[in-house]
Design an enzyme around this catalytic site. Structure first.
Site, PDB file in Angstrom:
ATOM      1  N   ASP A 121     -41.531  -0.452 -25.311  1.00 57.99           N
ATOM      2  CA  ASP A 121     -41.465   0.994 -25.107  1.00 57.99           C
ATOM      3  C   ASP A 121     -42.162   1.299 -23.783  1.00 57.99           C
ATOM      4  O   ASP A 121     -43.388   1.190 -23.680  1.00 57.99           O
ATOM      5  CB  ASP A 121     -42.162   1.711 -26.276  1.00 57.99           C
ATOM      6  N   VAL A 122     -41.370   1.673 -22.776  1.00 63.60           N
ATOM      7  CA  VAL A 122     -41.925   1.824 -21.423  1.00 63.60           C
ATOM      8  C   VAL A 122     -42.882   3.006 -21.303  1.00 63.60           C
ATOM      9  O   VAL A 122     -43.555   3.142 -20.282  1.00 63.60           O
ATOM     10  CB  VAL A 122     -40.800   1.951 -20.363  1.00 63.60           C
ATOM     11  N   ASN A 171     -34.575   1.702 -15.545  1.00 60.21           N
ATOM     12  CA  ASN A 171     -33.423   2.510 -15.958  1.00 60.21           C
ATOM     13  C   ASN A 171     -33.703   3.393 -17.173  1.00 60.21           C
ATOM     14  O   ASN A 171     -33.091   4.451 -17.325  1.00 60.21           O
ATOM     15  CB  ASN A 171     -32.239   1.575 -16.250  1.00 60.21           C
ATOM     16  N   TYR A 203     -36.316  17.642 -16.782  1.00 59.92           N
ATOM     17  CA  TYR A 203     -35.478  16.509 -16.367  1.00 59.92           C
ATOM     18  C   TYR A 203     -35.342  16.478 -14.841  1.00 59.92           C
ATOM     19  O   TYR A 203     -35.508  15.437 -14.215  1.00 59.92           O
ATOM     20  CB  TYR A 203     -34.104  16.601 -17.030  1.00 59.92           C
ATOM     21  N   ILE A 222     -22.156  10.416 -15.667  1.00 56.99           N
ATOM     22  CA  ILE A 222     -21.662   9.076 -15.965  1.00 56.99           C
ATOM     23  C   ILE A 222     -21.263   9.023 -17.434  1.00 56.99           C
ATOM     24  O   ILE A 222     -22.059   9.393 -18.316  1.00 56.99           O
ATOM     25  CB  ILE A 222     -22.762   8.007 -15.696  1.00 56.99           C
ATOM     26  N   GLU A 223     -20.065   8.538 -17.676  1.00 59.52           N
ATOM     27  CA  GLU A 223     -19.575   8.456 -19.055  1.00 59.52           C
ATOM     28  C   GLU A 223     -20.181   7.232 -19.746  1.00 59.52           C
ATOM     29  O   GLU A 223     -20.109   6.121 -19.226  1.00 59.52           O
ATOM     30  CB  GLU A 223     -18.054   8.331 -19.000  1.00 59.52           C
ATOM     31  N   THR A 224     -20.804   7.476 -20.884  1.00 62.20           N
ATOM     32  CA  THR A 224     -21.300   6.365 -21.710  1.00 62.20           C
ATOM     33  C   THR A 224     -20.807   6.597 -23.141  1.00 62.20           C
ATOM     34  O   THR A 224     -20.225   7.649 -23.430  1.00 62.20           O
ATOM     35  CB  THR A 224     -22.846   6.304 -21.708  1.00 62.20           C
TER      36      THR A 224
END
Ligand code: NDP
Length: 248
Positions: free
Chosen positions: A60-61, A87, A152, A185-187
């Site tokens: 867990d960053v 990322n 954000y 970006i599509e994820t």
């Protein structure tokens, strides 16, 4: 000599999983970090050689010390840490007039503080080699004003600033720091919202490329930065947004 390894945070799915796949296909060992510790969702598209170069670890960053422990673990497995892709990130929305401090801090910690902690943790490994590359995943929201996205946008602007400061401070140690800032970006998670309905209609008008980007497009850029090796390219933010961020 031990094989070199690139560490990718948030690599279990989405953009991070695509980056891990492209790096492994290019011949790197890849340490794939996420809270779950799952192997990347892209695993099935890899041949045995590339799949065998992936190592999945739970990390867990947002937890101080977690990256240090993960890097210790990677080195103990005989891998030489040569690069990092920060990322992992989260996206939360709240109207700014009533957004809680808890909301703001959660986003800043996950998206910006984690980037600083990751860079600090990897620094001694890269400095000891005398070269290395850190790619931070920002967002084109870093230069936009977006309703309900104050935290954000601020967190991604901070990623750009962190990248610039570290690039200047660490260039003498042979360490490059680049901020890759995607547009929409599509994820798997947002596939439906981005491909049909009101958001798709809006994006058709707003993105000159008239489509969202793909995780693989981000991954190909990140992999190219590692495989091409262009040390003079450092401190920059590279936007990958179908020209949306510059369109009038
Ligand atoms: P996803 O939500 O699809 O994936 C996020 C990844 O990060 C998962 O692997 C998740 O795994 C991991 N993660 C989340 N929190 C943590 C944490 N605290 N510690 C470690 N891993 C964590 O996100 P995307 O692929 O969409 O986004 C990836 C990055 O790209 C983010 O930084 C995002 O801001 C940025 N971006 C995305 C855009 C988009 O349109 N998708 C546009 C611009 C930028 P787990 O839950 O197991 O921890």
């Amino acid at each position: 000599m031990s094989p070199t390894c690139i560490v990718v945070t948030g690599a279990s799915r989405g953009i991070g999983a695509a980056i891990a796949a492209r790096l492994a296909q290019a011949g790197s060992s890849v340490a794939c970090l996420s809270r779950s510790g799952d192997l990347p969702s892209t695993l099935g598209m890899l041949n045995d050689g590339a799949a065998g170069r992936l190592l999945a670890l739970a990390c867990d960053v947002t937890r101080p010390g977690a990256m240090l422990a993960a890097l210790d673990d990677i080195q103990a497995r005989g891998l030489q840490i040569a690069g990092l892709v920060n990322n992992a990130g989260i996206h939360l929305q709240e109207p700014s007039a009533t957004a809680s401090l808890q909301h703001y801090e959660a986003v800043m910690t996950a998206n910006a503080t984690s980037v600083l902690l990751g860079c600090q943790a990897v620094y001694p490994y890269l400095a000891a080699r005398g070269n290395g590359l850190i790619v931070n995943i920002g967002s084109f929201f870093d230069k936009l004003g977006v309703k309900h996205n104050l935290a954000y946008c601020a967190s991604k602007a901070a990623v750009g600033a962190i990248s610039r400061c570290l690039a200047v401070e660490w260039a003498g140690a042979g360490i490059g720091v680049v901020n890759v800032a995607p547009g929409y970006i599509e994820t798997d998670l947002n596939h439906q919202a981005l491909t049909q309905g009101p958001l798709r209609d809006y994006l058709d008008k707003r993105i000159p490329a008239r489509r969202p980007g793909t995780a693989d497009e981000v991954a190909r850029l990140v992999a190219a930065l590692f495989t091409l090796g262009i040390p003079f390219l450092t401190g920059e933010t590279i936007y990958l947004d179908g020209a949306q961020g510059i369109a009038h």
